[in-house]
Design an enzyme around this catalytic site. Structure first.
Site, short mmCIF file in Angstrom:
data_model
loop_
_atom_site.label_atom_id
_atom_site.label_comp_id
_atom_site.label_asym_id
_atom_site.label_seq_id
_atom_site.Cartn_x
_atom_site.Cartn_y
_atom_site.Cartn_z
N CYS A 87 5.41 10.01 -11.24
CA CYS A 87 4.02 10.30 -11.57
C CYS A 87 3.57 11.60 -10.89
CB CYS A 87 3.14 9.10 -11.22
SG CYS A 87 1.51 9.14 -12.00
N HIS A 196 6.03 4.09 -13.38
CA HIS A 196 6.24 3.70 -11.98
C HIS A 196 7.29 2.60 -11.82
CE1 HIS A 196 2.81 5.79 -9.96
NE2 HIS A 196 2.37 5.83 -11.21
N GLU A 198 8.74 1.72 -9.13
CA GLU A 198 8.55 1.02 -7.85
C GLU A 198 7.57 -0.14 -7.96
OE1 GLU A 198 5.17 4.03 -7.74
OE2 GLU A 198 7.08 3.67 -8.78
#
Length: 225
Positions: A87, A196, A198
């Site tokens: 991002c 994302h 994560e």
């Protein structure tokens, strides 16, 4: 061997802790790096996390690109250090010219926060070698300036060289050209990804565990090396 992966914290970073958690879940040693660090503390790979570095003033990632630690990361990336920009980190990589193109305002001018289906198109990078080609994964996306843009010759080159890492499935949530969600450099060690991973390392805290493979992939590549 235990690989170590550093996560840079810039003023305004907000997903650095999530990235550190994902690295630990992948079996590597997470190392916090500060934007003013004068060395990389011997890490084997680096993650530039999401957030709003320096408040997204000027352009997203434009100021973070000049942080002292970035000089070290740019030099190391050109020598083969695996680097993942997520991002805002993707925006920083483009501002640092480690990746081509730019990330601009979403085409509808709205912030988008949804669970997104992606197609993984390049499985030869340090960060995607654990995926099967054309596999579909679901990970969150959350951005206001996530629209990937580049000149037509640059887009053609990325396509011809197989450097599109991931593509949005269905309607692109931000209007990215050719539905591009992530790209890599020629060497395959530097990857920029707007969604994302994560936030999707287990089904308890995310929509899936599909994102964990980005982190286990780099551990596998580092151990093999």
């Amino acid at each position: 061997m235990t690989a170590s992966v550093g996560v840079v914290t810039f003023p305004g970073s907000l997903d650095d802790r999530d990235a550190l958690r994902a690295i630990a879940a992948a079996g590597a040693e997470p190392i916090s790096l500060w934007h003013k660090d004068a060395n990389l503390h011997g890490v084997d790979a680096v993650v530039l996390p999401g957030g709003f570095s320096y408040g997204d003033y000027l352009r997203c990632g434009a100021i973070a690109r000049f942080s002292p630690v970035m000089d070290l990361i740019i030099a190391a990336a050109r020598e083969g250090l695996p680097v993942l920009g997520i991002c805002n980190g993707f925006q920083v990589l483009c501002e640092a010219h480690l990746l081509p193109g730019a990330l601009t305002r979403n085409i509808d001018l709205h912030f988008q926060c949804v669970d997104q289906v992606l197609s993984i198109e390049n499985t030869e990078t340090a960060w995607t070698n654990g995926y099967a080609k054309d596999s579909r994964i679901v990970i969150p996306i959350k951005n206001g300036e996530g629209r990937f843009v580049a000149s037509e010759p640059t887009l053609d080159r990325l396509e011809a060289e197989g450097r599109v890492v991931a593509r949005y499935v269905g309607t692109s949530p931000n209007g990215s050209m050719r539905d591009i969600a992530g790209i890599t450099n020629k060497r395959g060690n530097v990857v920029g990804l707007m969604p994302h991973p994560e936030h999707a390392i287990d089904s308890l805290t995310g929509p899936s565990s599909d994102g964990l493979t980005f982190f286990t992939s780099v551990v596998k590549a580092l151990i093999a090396a």
